[in-house]
Motif scaffolding. Structure first.
Motif, short mmCIF file in Angstrom:
data_model
loop_
_atom_site.label_atom_id
_atom_site.label_comp_id
_atom_site.label_asym_id
_atom_site.label_seq_id
_atom_site.Cartn_x
_atom_site.Cartn_y
_atom_site.Cartn_z
N GLU A 14 0.99 -1.32 0.07
CA GLU A 14 0.07 -0.07 0.09
C GLU A 14 0.82 1.26 0.12
O GLU A 14 0.65 2.34 -0.77
CB GLU A 14 -0.92 -0.08 1.13
CG GLU A 14 -1.67 1.30 1.18
CD GLU A 14 -2.73 1.45 2.59
OE1 GLU A 14 -3.55 2.44 2.43
OE2 GLU A 14 -2.74 0.41 3.22
N HIS A 15 1.87 1.40 0.83
CA HIS A 15 2.55 2.46 0.98
C HIS A 15 3.71 2.63 -0.33
O HIS A 15 3.87 3.78 -0.70
CB HIS A 15 3.62 2.56 2.39
CG HIS A 15 2.67 2.47 3.54
ND1 HIS A 15 1.66 3.78 3.62
CD2 HIS A 15 2.30 1.84 4.60
CE1 HIS A 15 1.11 3.36 4.74
NE2 HIS A 15 1.27 2.34 5.09
N LEU A 16 4.25 1.79 -0.57
CA LEU A 16 4.97 1.79 -1.85
C LEU A 16 4.07 2.35 -3.08
O LEU A 16 4.49 3.18 -4.00
CB LEU A 16 5.68 0.37 -2.24
CG LEU A 16 6.66 -0.05 -1.42
CD1 LEU A 16 7.08 -1.54 -1.73
CD2 LEU A 16 7.71 0.79 -1.41
N GLY A 17 2.83 1.75 -3.36
CA GLY A 17 2.11 2.23 -4.21
C GLY A 17 1.77 3.51 -4.17
O GLY A 17 1.67 4.35 -5.38
N ARG A 18 1.40 3.90 -3.00
CA ARG A 18 1.08 5.40 -2.71
C ARG A 18 2.26 6.33 -3.21
O ARG A 18 1.95 7.61 -3.72
CB ARG A 18 0.69 5.89 -1.17
CG ARG A 18 -0.67 5.46 -0.93
CD ARG A 18 -0.80 5.74 0.48
NE ARG A 18 -2.24 5.25 0.90
CZ ARG A 18 -2.93 5.30 2.14
NH1 ARG A 18 -1.96 5.91 2.84
NH2 ARG A 18 -3.96 5.21 2.51
N LEU A 19 3.23 5.84 -3.17
CA LEU A 19 4.63 6.81 -3.39
C LEU A 19 4.99 6.50 -4.93
O LEU A 19 6.07 7.19 -5.24
CB LEU A 19 5.89 6.40 -2.28
CG LEU A 19 5.46 6.96 -1.11
CD1 LEU A 19 6.52 6.27 -0.19
CD2 LEU A 19 5.55 8.39 -1.04
N ASP A 20 4.28 5.65 -5.68
CA ASP A 20 4.64 5.37 -7.08
C ASP A 20 5.85 4.60 -7.33
O ASP A 20 6.67 4.65 -8.11
CB ASP A 20 4.46 6.58 -7.82
CG ASP A 20 3.24 7.19 -8.16
OD1 ASP A 20 2.14 6.42 -8.18
OD2 ASP A 20 3.02 8.37 -8.03
N ILE A 21 6.26 3.66 -6.16
CA ILE A 21 7.54 3.15 -6.33
C ILE A 21 7.17 1.68 -6.94
O ILE A 21 6.40 0.98 -6.44
CB ILE A 21 8.26 2.79 -5.04
CG1 ILE A 21 8.49 4.12 -4.16
CG2 ILE A 21 9.18 1.88 -5.04
CD1 ILE A 21 8.86 4.21 -2.82
#
Length: 421
Positions: A24-31
Motif C-alpha cells: 500500500e505505501h509503496l504504491g502511494r509513493l509510485d514506487i
C-alpha cells in the motif's frame, strides 16, 4: 540476464499483513514493486492456527486505517478466516501486485553493480531493494527437552486444529501465552483431561472500567514504547479474544479443571518434571495485571474522565491446590496423557537471505526495519520500532516509515548534476 529475468525496483517477500501494508505505501509513493508469496495471501491465518482462533484485539483496533472489517461489531473479535479474507480484500482494494505460489530460494547482492539477484521457483528477479516481510512466525520451535517417547503424540501449536485432531486421552500443553492458554481451555471444555505448564508471562486485563486493554495501552502511550523492558524480551502475553473476549485467569482455569504446573524442566521416559516456580510465575503475572489497573486509575483521575469504577477487577480467586502444593513430577502413562502440545513460539528463518544484515546469532540487525545491509529492509518483527509493531495496525505504520526511507534513497539515486541534464 535471461528472458525469464524480471526486473523491479523493490521486491517484497511475504504477503501477510506486513507485505500487504508494504505494498500500500509503496504504491502511494509510485514506487515500482512486486510482492511474492509462496502460499496464499495471509496463509498463516488460515492453515497455521487452530480452527476456533479469533484475533486477540477487537475489530475496531486490529485493522488497517483504510478499511474496517465488514459486517463486524467493532468490539468483537474477528475469526481467523475473516482476518485472512480481510487481507485478500485489502490487497484487491489497493490493487497490490502480488504473485502467489512463488517461493524465494535465495537473495544475494550483485557484484560490481547495484541491487540483488533473487532466485525463485518462477525464475530470476533483479531488484534494487528487498523487503523481508515474512514476519516472526516462520519456524515453529519445539525445545530440545521434548520427550523422546514414541507413544506420545507431540505437535507444535501451529499443527493443532481442534480437539478431535488429537488421539483419545489426556493432553499436556506446554506454554501459557495466548496460544497455550486458549488451546488448554478449549480442550478442557471439550472434555479432555488437561495439564498446562505455566512459565513467566504478562497477563493484562481483557477490559477494565469499560475499555479494552488495547485502548488502555493506547491512551497510556504503552503501544509506542520504543524498547522492551530488560528481562521482558521473551515474556509471553496471556490474553484472549475467545468466547467474546475475557481476562485470562489461571486460578479460574484450575477451578474449571485444568491442572497447572510450573515451567517444564525435563523428560525421562514417561516422567516429566516441572520447575517449582508456578506460584512465582502467577504472582508476577498478577503484578503485571495490577500495574495496568493502577495506571488506568491514575489516568482517569488525572484527566477527570467519567468511567465506571470496577473494584471487582482486583479480587482474585483463592490459590488452587496446584499453586499451594505445586506438581513437580508427573508420570505421563499413569496420568493417561497421550498428547503433548508445544505452545512454545516460533523462530525466524532467513536462510534464503544471503546478505550482511545479521548478527552472530543470526538476528536481523536494523533500526526501525532499515538493515545494516543497504537496500535490505525488515518488516513485521517484534519491537521493530515499538511495542505495537507485530499488531496489524502497528505493522501498517512501520511499513509507512520503511516506504518513506525507500523513497528517499530513490531520490538520491535518481539525482543528476547539471552536466548530466
Amino acid at each position: 540476464m535471461t528472458e525469464k529475468t524480471t526486473v523491479i525496483d523493490t521486491l517484497v517477500i511475504g504477503a501477510g499483513q506486513a507485505g500487504v501494508a508494504m505494498s500500500e505505501h509503496l504504491g502511494r509513493l509510485d514506487i515500482p514493486h512486486l510482492v511474492l508469496e509462496k502460499n496464499r495471501i495471509a496463509e498463516a491465518w488460515r492453515s497455521g492456527r487452530w480452527d476456533s482462533l479469533v484475533a486477540n484485539g477487537p475489530a475496531w483496533h486490529d485493522r488497517f486505517p483504510g478499511m474496517t472489517f465488514p459486517d463486524c461489531d467493532p468490539d468483537s473479535f474477528v475469526a481467523k478466516e475473516q482476518v485472512a479474507d480481510y487481507f485478500v480484500a485489502y490487497a484487491g482494494k489497493i490493487n497490490a501486485p502480488i504473485r502467489t505460489g512463488v517461493e524465494v530460494m535465495r537473495v544475494e547482492r550483485n557484484l560490481n553493480r547495484s541491487g540483488f539477484t533473487v532466485e525463485t521457483s518462477a525464475g530470476v528477479i533483479e531488484a534494487q531493494r528487498i523487503v523481508a516481510a515474512t514476519g516472526p512466525f516462520q519456524r515453529p520451535v519445539i525445545p530440545a527437552i521434548a520427550a523422546k517417547n514414541q507413544r506420545i503424540h507431540q505437535i507444535h501449536s501451529a499443527e493443532y486444529h481442534h480437539p478431535g485432531h488429537l488421539p483419545p486421552g489426556g493432553v499436556l500443553v506446554v506454554g501459557a501465552g495466548s496460544s497455550g492458554v486458549q488451546i488448554a481451555d478449549e480442550l478442557q471444555r471439550a472434555g479432555r483431561d488437561v495439564w498446562l505448564s505455566v512459565g513467566p508471562h504478562d497477563r493484562p486485563p481483557r477490559s477494565y472500567r469499560n475499555r479494552d486493554f488495547c485502548w488502555w495501552l493506547g491512551v497510556l502511550g504503552l503501544w509506542d514504547a520504543a524498547a522492551s523492558q530488560p528481562g521482558k524480551e521473551h515474556v509471553t502475553i496471556a490474553v484472549s479474544g475467545a468466547r467474546g473476549g475475557h481476562t485470562v485467569d489461571f486460578r479460574q482455569l484450575a477451578q474449571q479443571g485444568v491442572k497447572l504446573a510450573g515451567l517444564t524442566k525435563s523428560f525421562d521416559g514417561d516422567v516429566v518434571t516441572f520447575q517449582p516456580d508456578l506460584a512465582q510465575n502467577i504472582a508476577r503475572g498478577d503484578e503485571n495485571y495490577l500495574s495496568l489497573l493502577d495506571a488506568a486509575d491514575a489516568w482517569i483521575a488525572r484527566n477527570g474522565v467519567d468511567l465506571p469504577e470496577e473494584p471487582a477487577a482486583r479480587h482474585f480467586l483463592p490459590d488452587p491446590e496446584s499453586v499451594v502444593h505445586p506438581l513437580l513430577e508427573l508420570n505421563l502413562s499413569q496420568a493417561g496423557i497421550t498428547s503433548i502440545i508445544w505452545a512454545t513460539g516460533y523462530a525466524t528463518d532467513y536462510s534464503w537471505l544471503r546478505v550482511n544484515a545479521f548478527d552472530a546469532q543470526n538476528k536481523p540487525q536494523h533500526h526501525r526495519g532499515v538493515s545494516t545491509e543497504p537496500g535490505v529492509y525488515f518488516l513485521g518483527l517484534p519491537w521493530l520500532s515499538r511495542r505495537g509493531s507485530t499488531f496489524i495496525w502497528g505493522v501498517w505504520h512501520d511499513a509507512k516509515f520503511i516506504a518513506d526511507q525507500i523513497a528517499i534513497q530513490r531520490q538520491y539515486q535518481q539525482y543528476k548534476d547539471a552536466s548530466q541534464r
